[in-house]
Design an enzyme around this catalytic site. Structure first.
Site, PDB file in Angstrom:
ATOM      1  N   ARG A  45       0.840  -1.213   0.000  1.00 53.69           N
ATOM      2  CA  ARG A  45       0.000   0.000   0.000  1.00 53.69           C
ATOM      3  C   ARG A  45       0.866   1.250   0.000  1.00 53.69           C
ATOM      4  NH1 ARG A  45      -4.102  -1.759   3.805  1.00 53.69           N
ATOM      5  NH2 ARG A  45      -5.459  -3.149   2.657  1.00 53.69           N
ATOM      6  N   VAL A 130      12.693 -17.375  12.365  1.00 52.26           N
ATOM      7  CA  VAL A 130      13.359 -17.622  13.652  1.00 52.26           C
ATOM      8  C   VAL A 130      14.764 -17.026  13.643  1.00 52.26           C
ATOM      9  CG1 VAL A 130      14.125 -19.377  15.299  1.00 52.26           C
ATOM     10  CG2 VAL A 130      12.045 -19.750  13.965  1.00 52.26           C
ATOM     11  N   GLY A 185      13.765  -0.291  14.292  1.00 45.34           N
ATOM     12  CA  GLY A 185      13.079  -1.310  13.475  1.00 45.34           C
ATOM     13  C   GLY A 185      13.238  -2.717  14.013  1.00 45.34           C
ATOM     14  N   LYS A 203       9.011 -18.378  18.129  1.00 47.16           N
ATOM     15  CA  LYS A 203      10.247 -18.923  17.546  1.00 47.16           C
ATOM     16  C   LYS A 203      10.637 -20.234  18.232  1.00 47.16           C
ATOM     17  CE  LYS A 203      11.698 -14.196  16.511  1.00 47.16           C
ATOM     18  NZ  LYS A 203      12.339 -13.012  17.076  1.00 47.16           N
TER      19      LYS A 203
HETATM   20  N1  HSE Z   1      10.900  -8.182  17.074  1.00 49.21           N
HETATM   21  C1  HSE Z   1      11.789  -9.232  16.737  1.00 49.21           C
HETATM   22  C2  HSE Z   1      13.010  -9.132  17.643  1.00 49.21           C
HETATM   23  C3  HSE Z   1      12.185  -9.127  15.299  1.00 49.21           C
HETATM   24  O1  HSE Z   1      13.190  -8.112  18.308  1.00 49.21           O
HETATM   25  O2  HSE Z   1      13.765 -10.085  17.716  1.00 49.21           O
HETATM   26  C4  HSE Z   1      12.690 -10.394  14.724  1.00 49.21           C
HETATM   27  O3  HSE Z   1      11.806 -11.430  14.835  1.00 49.21           O
END
Ligand code: HSE
Length: 433
Positions: A45, A130, A185, A203
């Site tokens: 988007r 993972v 991020g 995971k």
């Molecule tokens: N939010 C996840 C972390 C990103 O901080 O490990 C990767 O899965």
């Protein structure tokens, strides 16, 4: 050479990384694959300023990508549950292979998705789900396929590890570090998934299924987050020779498989105790190899794209020279065992306790009586004067190994003592041996 055509759905952090790695390394990827891999279409988007999509077909409807007859591989990088699942199942029913980084979806709906893939004779690959850039799926499923796995443990959430490291090293407050992780991020759209251990549990669920040949059982796992860990706990743990890490642990026992995510004290001299910042790490203990440890970036655009693109290359190679691809969870579906996942009450480990008490005579005697009555042996005990000099103190205790259900009973009794402030902070200790 006929190109392999890829459709990328989602151009956020991982989508943009995937777009850029595929574009930048196209020459070496072609050499490795035997065919060029081209991005035929992007479904998004919103554009992403880090990606030059001027020569790529872009649609705002990701389902156009899943149905596009020219596309061989659909890459799902939108995250979340319902729409992502719909997208993947649409792609599968249209005969597309799928690559995804969506750990929540694989952990919670992977059994159904893999079944659909089998029925439609397509591949669903999920290395990036993972530990980001660490190739742990391949390691467990292919590299270690000769082994009987005893246990595995991992720091598998970069955001959580970043927060604990910054809190410990720089005494920074939890909220401030979390905000920084979001800006970088690392964090999920909903950061409670990171700090409450849900992301790590997704995971762990996936790794445990591959390690022990059992269906994905996320709903049976135990999860505890890091939001209750204080800088004081990190400091007390250091003084006792430990580091606090947010661990995912899965262990095979005679009664079933442990599947748990929680903060843990690790002896400071264990390599995993020294994995800091956004780094992830997984230790696998198995009969033939003994122990092996993987370390690397568990989040971020290009590290995660490294795993996404590796999956795309695997599938493209298979299109070029068809061969039997590994079963998605490493075992044929009829060989998967419905192994019991143990309740956390049944696990046995040592504990760190931090008990905030009124600094009165007899308090230590009362505490040690409760532990003694429950047959819990103390291996270390210190009293720290209250930081506020207000006649309170922290009593810090390390216990010997005890069953969780027994520790819970003892904690209830300790919290009922007149001079104890409830709740008592308790963190499990993992020797990782
Ligand atoms: N939010 C996840 C972390 C990103 O901080 O490990 C990767 O899965």
């Amino acid at each position: 050479m006929k190109p392999v055509k890829v459709g990328i759905c989602g151009l956020g952090t991982v989508g943009s990384g995937t777009f850029n790695v595929l574009t930048r390394n196209s020459e070496s990827i072609t050499a490795r694959t035997g065919r060029p891999i081209i991005i035929e279409q992007v479904g998004t988007r919103r554009g992403n300023p880090t990606c030059d999509t001027s020569r790529t077909s872009v649609t705002t409807d990701i389902f156009d990508v899943a149905r596009n007859p020219d596309i061989d591989i659909v890459v799902e990088l939108i995250g979340g549950y319902d729409v992502a699942k719909d997208l993947i199942l649409t792609a599968i029913s249209n005969g597309k292979h799928v690559v995804t980084a969506n750990k929540a979806l694989i952990a919670e709906h992977g059994n159904e998705i893999f079944h659909a893939a089998r029925e439609n004779n397509v591949i669903v690959a999920y290395e990036a789900a993972v530990a980001g850039g660490i190739p742990v799926i391949k390691t467990l499923r292919e590299g270690l396929s000769a082994n009987d796995v005893n246990w595995l443990a991992g720091i598998i959430n970069g955001t959580g590890n970043f927060i604990l490291t910054e809190m410990g090293d720089k005494n920074r407050p939890f909220e401030e570090v979390l905000k920084e992780a979001q800006e970088l991020g690392y964090a999920e759209a909903d950061p409670t998934f990171d700090v409450e251990g849900i992301d790590a549990c997704h995971k762990l669920t996936i790794m445990a299924s591959i390690a022990f040949g059992m269906p994905l059982q996320f709903n049976k796992a135990f999860t505890e987050g890091i939001s209750q860990v204080t800088p004081g706990d990190i400091q007390y743990a250091e003084e006792l020779g430990y580091r606090i890490k947010h661990l995912g642990i899965s262990r095979k026992t005679t009664k079933g498989v442990e599947l748990r995510v929680h903060p843990a004290l690790i002896p400071a001299d264990r390599p995993m105790a020294n994995i800091n910042g956004v780094l992830n790490s997984v230790v696998i203990n198995a009969d033939a190899i003994g122990e092996t440890m993987l370390v690397g970036p568990g989040a971020g655009a290009e590290p995660t794209a490294s795993s996404v693109v590796a999956d795309i290359i695997d599938i493209a190679r298979n299109l070029e020279t068809p061969q039997s691809m590994p079963f998605p969870l490493g075992y044929s579906s009829d060989a998967m065992q419905p192994v019991e996942v143990l309740s956390v009450d049944e696990i046995e480990c040592a504990y760190y306790l931090r008990i905030h008490v009124n600094d009165h005579p007899g308090v230590i005697t009362a505490l040690s009586s409760v532990l003694g009555e429950n047959n819990i042996n103390i291996s270390a005990m210190t009293q720290k004067a209250g930081r506020e000099h207000d006649m309170h103190a922290d009593v810090v205790i390390l216990t010997e190994t005890v069953r969780e259900s027994v520790m819970k009973q003892a904690l209830t009794k300790i919290e009922a003592l007149q001079d104890v402030q409830s709740p008592v902070a308790h963190i499990r200790v993992e020797a990782l041996s």
